[in-house]
Structure formats: structure tokens, C-alpha cells
Scaffold this motif. Structure first.
Motif, PDB file in Angstrom:
ATOM      1  N   GLU A   1       0.834  -1.202   0.000  1.00  0.00           N
ATOM      2  CA  GLU A   1       0.000   0.000   0.000  1.00  0.00           C
ATOM      3  C   GLU A   1       0.873   1.257   0.000  1.00  0.00           C
ATOM      4  O   GLU A   1       0.612   2.210  -0.728  1.00  0.00           O
ATOM      5  CB  GLU A   1      -0.919   0.001   1.215  1.00  0.00           C
ATOM      6  N   SER A   2       1.928   1.242   0.787  1.00  0.00           N
ATOM      7  CA  SER A   2       2.837   2.380   0.853  1.00  0.00           C
ATOM      8  C   SER A   2       3.557   2.592  -0.475  1.00  0.00           C
ATOM      9  O   SER A   2       3.673   3.719  -0.955  1.00  0.00           O
ATOM     10  CB  SER A   2       3.859   2.171   1.969  1.00  0.00           C
TER      11      SER A   2
ATOM     12  N   ARG B   1       1.007   3.831  -3.220  1.00  0.00           N
ATOM     13  CA  ARG B   1       0.162   5.011  -2.988  1.00  0.00           C
ATOM     14  C   ARG B   1       0.420   6.043  -4.076  1.00  0.00           C
ATOM     15  O   ARG B   1       1.495   6.092  -4.678  1.00  0.00           O
ATOM     16  CB  ARG B   1       0.379   5.584  -1.603  1.00  0.00           C
ATOM     17  N   LYS B   2      -0.564   6.864  -4.324  1.00  0.00           N
ATOM     18  CA  LYS B   2      -0.449   7.854  -5.386  1.00  0.00           C
ATOM     19  C   LYS B   2       0.173   9.140  -4.854  1.00  0.00           C
ATOM     20  O   LYS B   2      -0.071   9.547  -3.727  1.00  0.00           O
ATOM     21  CB  LYS B   2      -1.813   8.134  -5.997  1.00  0.00           C
TER      22      LYS B   2
ATOM     23  N   LYS C   1       0.927   6.376  -9.268  1.00  0.00           N
ATOM     24  CA  LYS C   1       1.537   5.485  -8.277  1.00  0.00           C
ATOM     25  C   LYS C   1       3.026   5.787  -8.143  1.00  0.00           C
ATOM     26  O   LYS C   1       3.668   6.196  -9.108  1.00  0.00           O
ATOM     27  CB  LYS C   1       1.386   4.029  -8.707  1.00  0.00           C
TER      28      LYS C   1
END
Length: 79
Positions: A25-26, A29-30, A44
């Protein structure tokens, strides 16, 4: 043998699926990026396959990551 042991010890930080999910997720992330025309876009931090490689290889630095994963060259969103 010493180098192999050091490499194996790196994997201890991702002990369960929740930790892996949090790392993915890290990495995915955008972030806001300015294109050549000055427009702000969200993209991303890295591509899916790059995130998987980063998690599997666990490089110790941004420089090491770029050597191990050449497609990260020029990516300013990881460091």
C-alpha cells in the motif's frame, strides 16, 4: 556464507501478510506529479511489479534498489 546470512535476515521484517499488504500500500500510494505543461496529476509511486520486487529483494537503500531494479532509474518518488 556471511553475505547469505545477512540477506536472509532482511526478510525477517515482513513476518505476516498484513505487513506485506501495508508495504504494498505504501509503495503503490499515489503522489502528485507535474507534467511538462505544469499540470498536476496523481500516479503510483512505482509499478506493481516494481513494488513486488522491492518487497522480495528488500534493498537497503534507494541506490541499491535502482541497481537491482533498473526500471526504477529516474523514479524520484521512492527516496
Amino acid at each position: 556464507m556471511t553475505q547469505t546470512m545477512k540477506f536472509c535476515k532482511r526478510f525477517k521484517s515482513l513476518k505476516n501478510q498484513a505487513t506485506v499488504d501495508q508495504a504494498m500500500e505504501s509503495l503503490l500510494r499515489k503522489v502528485e506529479v507535474s507534467d511538462g505543461a505544469g499540470n498536476i496529476r496523481r500516479r503510483k509511486r512505482c509499478r506493481d511489479f516494481e513494488a513486488a520486487q522491492l518487497i522480495n529483494l528488500m534493498p537497503g537503500s534507494v541506490e541499491e534498489a535502482r541497481v537491482l531494479i533498473p526500471t526504477l532509474e529516474g523514479n524520484t518518488h521512492l527516496g
